[in-house]
Design an enzyme around this catalytic site. Structure first.
Site, PDB file in Angstrom:
ATOM      1  CG  HIS A  86      -4.358  -3.869   2.791  1.00  0.00           C
ATOM      2  ND1 HIS A  86      -3.558  -3.367   3.796  1.00  0.00           N
ATOM      3  CD2 HIS A  86      -4.878  -2.790   2.165  1.00  0.00           C
ATOM      4  CE1 HIS A  86      -3.602  -2.047   3.785  1.00  0.00           C
ATOM      5  NE2 HIS A  86      -4.400  -1.673   2.804  1.00  0.00           N
ATOM      6  CB  CYS A 127      -0.977  -0.044   1.176  1.00  0.00           C
ATOM      7  SG  CYS A 127      -2.388   1.058   0.971  1.00  0.00           S
ATOM      8  CD  GLU A 154      -2.933  -6.532   5.473  1.00  0.00           C
ATOM      9  OE1 GLU A 154      -3.707  -5.573   5.595  1.00  0.00           O
ATOM     10  OE2 GLU A 154      -2.111  -6.633   4.544  1.00  0.00           O
TER      11      GLU A 154
END
Length: 365
Positions: free
Chosen positions: A333, A248, A335
């Site tokens: 993202h 990001c 994660e």
């Protein structure tokens, strides 16, 4: 329930009801998120610093707030705007209601407005300044105050850790630069038994290299990447000396450090259903995204960066790789907080690249 108003810088007014903290005249940038679930992760994502988040899904708070799904201890979101919030959630994990949590964290909420109308306005005019107020008795003065408001540019400084700290592990040693890190990134490294040292955004490359990291992770974060010159300088001074993975904001800082450019998007990408195509394989992943700035594709031509992934909705640059160094990045993202989990394998890819770099370093020693 008391009345509360949302005033946009274009003069639009939305009348609704207040919940959460009783904060009057809160100002921020109004944006929207299209996720159907994951509102707890969204509220606690530091990348939303100074932003009023409008949830497009009409019912928010139905599973409450639990102790496990936070992305930071102290949320930085300016306000939460919903069509309807649930006062009495039903879920075995919930420990607070949405209203209770927002009140504890001094975050005002606005409910019972036409969120479809608001989102259409943002899509037409772009993200804009807005104010939450409990009274329109001095509407002209409130609007003038909003027009005079100048957004801050120190968001990363306010959400980054103040001091380094360690999350122990026994395998690869990772330095994680905190520009506004989501805890989901830490969870992924600890699941892989990495030894993680989290450092502030302004830590120098020299100090980071003294930690003898196997790899450096550049986290997500809020605001304009050009407002973080420390991060740009850090990337320049680390490239070629250690493998780097950026997410990001970290992705954007890598682009700027290599001579590319970034720009502010009309209304950004915020949601958990953004399709991204891998250019080398043609595979498409569904991704979770939250960003208002993007790498300018045309600016990559004169750099050593190659675009590896692209957004299928608008052809935004979603992945980069350096032609000479072990440096790569993604705009979304991996994660997966909140999901989907298609791109979670990128953490394994980073560790594999660290292994390749180490093998290459031994060969050339």
């Amino acid at each position: 329930m008391s009345k509360r108003y949302l005033i946009l810088e274009d003069g639009s007014v939305f009348k609704g009801t207040a919940f959460g903290a009783s904060v009057n005249n809160r100002v921020g940038e109004v944006v929207f998120n299209t996720s159907m679930t994951g509102y707890q992760e969204i509220i606690s994502d530091p990348s939303y610093c100074d932003q009023m988040v409008t949830m497009t899904y009409p019912l928010i708070g139905n599973y409450g707030i639990n102790r496990d799904d936070f992305e930071t201890i102290q949320p930085a979101i300016s306000a939460l705007i919903v069509k309807e919030y649930t006062e009495f959630p039903s879920n075995f994990r919930h420990e607070w209601t949405l209203d209770e949590y927002l009140s504890q964290k001094n975050i005002p909420g606005l409910a019972n407005i036409d969120t479809r109308r608001l989102v259409k306005r943002i899509r037409q005019e772009g993200s804009m300044k807005a104010m939450l107020t409990d009274s329109l008795e001095e509407n002209d003065e409130v609007f003038k105050s909003l027009q005079r408001y100048q957004p801050r540019t120190d968001q990363v400084k306010r959400v980054s850790t103040l001091k380094p700290y360690v999350v122990p592990g026994h395998d690869e040693r990772i330095v994680l630069v905190d520009f506004g890190m989501k805890h989901g990134i830490l969870r992924e490294f600890t699941k892989r038994n990495c030894h993680v040292t989290v450092v502030p955004y302004h830590m120098s490359a020299e100090d980071i290299l003294q930690l003898k990291p196997d790899g450096v992770m550049l986290s997500n974060g809020p605001g304009n990447p050009k407002d973080v010159p420390e991060g740009i300088a850090l990337v320049k001074n680390l490239m070629g000396k250690v493998p780097i993975f950026g997410i990001c904001l970290g992705h954007q800082l890598i682009a700027l450090a290599c001579g590319a450019d970034t720009h502010k998007m009309k209304f950004g990408h915020r949601g958990a259903n953004h399709p991204v195509k891998q250019l080398h394989s043609g595979e498409v992943w569904m991704t979770s995204q939250n960003h208002g700035y993007a790498v300018t594709a045309s600016s990559l031509a004169q750099t050593s960066l190659t675009m590896t992934q692209v957004a299928l909705n608008d052809e935004t640059v979603e992945g980069l790789e350096h032609e000479s160094y072990h440096v790569f990045s993604v705009q979304y993202h991996p994660e997966s907080s909140p999901g989907p989990e298609d791109s979670n394998r990128l953490f394994d890819e980073f560790l594999n690249r660290i292994g390749s770099y180490q093998e290459g370093r031994v060969v050339h020693a």
